[in-house]
Design an enzyme around this catalytic site. Structure first.
Site, PDB file in Angstrom:
ATOM      1  N   SER A  26      38.923  37.642  29.891  1.00 26.72           N
ATOM      2  CA  SER A  26      39.768  36.461  29.734  1.00 26.72           C
ATOM      3  C   SER A  26      39.047  35.474  28.835  1.00 26.72           C
ATOM      4  CB  SER A  26      40.033  35.844  31.102  1.00 26.72           C
ATOM      5  OG  SER A  26      40.353  34.481  30.963  1.00 26.72           O
ATOM      6  N   HIS A  29      54.967  51.590  52.953  1.00 25.34           N
ATOM      7  CA  HIS A  29      55.279  50.144  52.881  1.00 25.34           C
ATOM      8  C   HIS A  29      54.072  49.337  52.403  1.00 25.34           C
ATOM      9  CE1 HIS A  29      58.830  51.181  55.407  1.00 25.34           C
ATOM     10  NE2 HIS A  29      57.954  51.978  55.984  1.00 25.34           N
ATOM     11  N   GLU A  85      48.160  48.130  32.797  1.00 24.99           N
ATOM     12  CA  GLU A  85      49.216  47.106  32.766  1.00 24.99           C
ATOM     13  C   GLU A  85      50.174  47.336  31.605  1.00 24.99           C
ATOM     14  OE1 GLU A  85      47.932  42.824  33.790  1.00 24.99           O
ATOM     15  OE2 GLU A  85      46.117  43.817  33.111  1.00 24.99           O
ATOM     16  N   LYS A 123      36.540  37.445  34.677  1.00 25.70           N
ATOM     17  CA  LYS A 123      37.666  38.383  34.674  1.00 25.70           C
ATOM     18  C   LYS A 123      37.381  39.695  33.940  1.00 25.70           C
ATOM     19  CE  LYS A 123      41.424  37.887  35.973  1.00 25.70           C
ATOM     20  NZ  LYS A 123      42.545  37.041  35.574  1.00 25.70           N
TER      21      LYS A 123
END
Ligand code: ARG
Length: 465
Positions: free
Chosen positions: A283, A162, A296, A289
């Protein structure tokens, strides 16, 4: 539409007007099926050789065809070949050029054959090579995964259910779980290869041919295990493409699960791993970043691959026997699936061995989450408590730990004895992370010795391929 007779078409005999120019573009496949040119030529060479063996072509005609096809092949590889949309597809482009080069003998190549068995043969040959390339990339990724696991058989991290901290595991054990998914994918890929490796050549348009062809000869010349059994099925079957896309959807599903973990683990909230800069981007607005773009993007690619599987299933649904032009729509989804799978495996094969685990942070996260609570319950069971009662006792101890900001191993013996008098000094051995993983010492368990042995077995399976 113009009314003049169209003689440029290889099938122009019964037509009295030229194809509408839009229809020509709409029905043509040459822009994408030229990818199968090498397979088309290989198929033609095997067919011509067989026609000569059975006496349909003379030895001289066979030599001319071979010479012509060699030249066509050279033109295609050098980029000088003029692909023409008027000639519809890869098959007719190559045949027309062959005839231009060698004259009337070129027109004999198509004896006893149809584009229907020709295209079915070409796709199988194309997909078989693609499968072999994919198998190589998948094996390379598995090698990298197992290699990293071997270095981390005793690196402790939290295991999750979980997405909540559950019990400590080793990082090597987690990596080997990824490898099991990929091992099954490899098996599915090989199943697909075995089923596709039959030659449809000789089925001709749908019913076979009146020439005394030898299908076993062409099958073995092209490396197929045997000819297909039924001519109607041979020209209409695209199961192998669907099976391949199903393999790909499952593989990409697995890679997306791994990607999701990598994305989570690189976040500052988890902070479990570092991905080398070469797999990340920055970024344009936020200077701090470092984004995990490769995982991804792989996670996102599952969308198009699942889509292609559904395209092919839908393409085949309700198709009557035998060949239908619908089948021309099989190629673009199939080709894009092959390209996507190869790219994703290449990216992962480079990236996975370069993952740098932050072992201190992983260990700390496992310590923080009461991950040895089950070990305490098992300890009490060994002292004679029924498991449900032990569960209750440990639940209370954890609640106390949550309130006081203490882990179980940090509590005083007297505090623990307040929950159950049977607890002794030796409890602290089972509450350590190392004790917890070492105790799961059976086949498939996370004990470092088991993980090391599992990595050995996984490697041996790869070497036996
Ligand atoms: N381009 C066609 C395809 O991909 C080749 C077979 C065409 N056969 C035919 N009878 N029109 O399916």
């Amino acid at each position: 539409m113009s009314k003049q007779q169209d003689t440029s078409k290889l099938w122009g005999g019964r037509f009295s007007e030229a194809t509408d120019s839009f229809v020509q573009r709409f029905t043509a496949s040459v822009n994408f099926d030229q990818r199968m040119a090498a397979e088309d030529i290989a198929g033609s060479l095997a067919h011509a050789q067989m026609l000569c063996t059975v006496g349909v072509l003379t030895g001289e005609e066979l030599s001319e065809i071979r010479r012509g096809l060699a030249q066509v092949e050279a033109e295609i590889s050098s980029g000088s070949f003029q692909w023409s949309i008027e000639l519809e597809d890869v098959h007719m482009n190559i045949e027309a050029r062959l005839t231009e080069l060698i004259g009337v003998t070129g027109k004999k190549l198509h004896t006893g054959r149809s584009r229907n068995d020709q295209v079915a043969t070409d796709i199988r040959l194309y997909l078989r090579s693609a499968i072999d390339a994919i198998a190589g990339q998948l094996t390379r990724l598995q090698e990298g995964t197992i290699g990293l696991a071997t270095q981390h058989t005793d690196t402790i991290m939290p295991g999750f259910t979980h997405l909540q901290t559950a019990q400590p595991v080793t990082f090597g054990h987690h990596l080997l779980a990824w490898n099991e998914m990929m091992e099954r994918d490899y098996g599915r890929l090989m199943d697909c290869r075995a089923r596709l490796n039959q030659s449809p050549l000789g089925a001709a348009a749908l019913a076979g041919t009146t020439y005394p062809i030898d299908r076993t000869q062409t099958a073995s010349a092209l490396g197929f295990d045997r000819p297909t059994e039924n001519s109607l099925d041979s020209v209409s079957d695209r199961d192998f493409a669907i099976e391949f896309c199903a393999f790909a959807a499952m593989l990409l599903t697995h890679l997306s699960r791994i990607s999701e973990e990598l994305v989570l683990w690189t976040s500052s909230q988890f902070n479990f791993i570092e991905l080398p800069d070469r797999f990340c981007t920055g970024s344009s607005i936020m200077p701090q970043k470092k984004n995990p773009d490769v995982p991804e993007l792989v996670r996102g690619k599952v969308g198009r691959v699942n889509g292609h599987l559904v395209s092919l299933l839908t393409l085949m649904k309700s198709q009557p026997l035998a060949y239908n032009k619908d089948n021309q729509e099989d190629k673009e989804p199939l080709f894009d699936t092959v390209d996507t799978v190869l790219d994703c495996l290449r990216a992962f094969g480079d990236m996975v061995p370069a993952i740098r685990p932050k072992t201190q942070q992983m260990r700390e996260a496992a310590r923080r989450g009461f991950s040895t609570a089950t070990d305490l319950a098992d300890y009490l069971v060994r002292r004679g408590l029924p498991f449900r009662d032990a569960h209750e006792v440990v639940g209370k101890a954890v609640a106390h730990g949550v309130a006081s900001g203490q882990d179980l191993a940090e509590m005083a013996l007297a505090t623990l004895q307040g929950f159950c008098a049977d607890i002794g000094e030796d409890v602290f051995e089972v509450l350590t992370l190392e004790g917890s993983v070492a105790a799961r010492n059976h086949l498939g368990g996370t004990a470092p010795a088991q993980v090391a042995a599992a990595a050995q077995r996984a490697l041996a399976r790869l070497q036996a391929r």
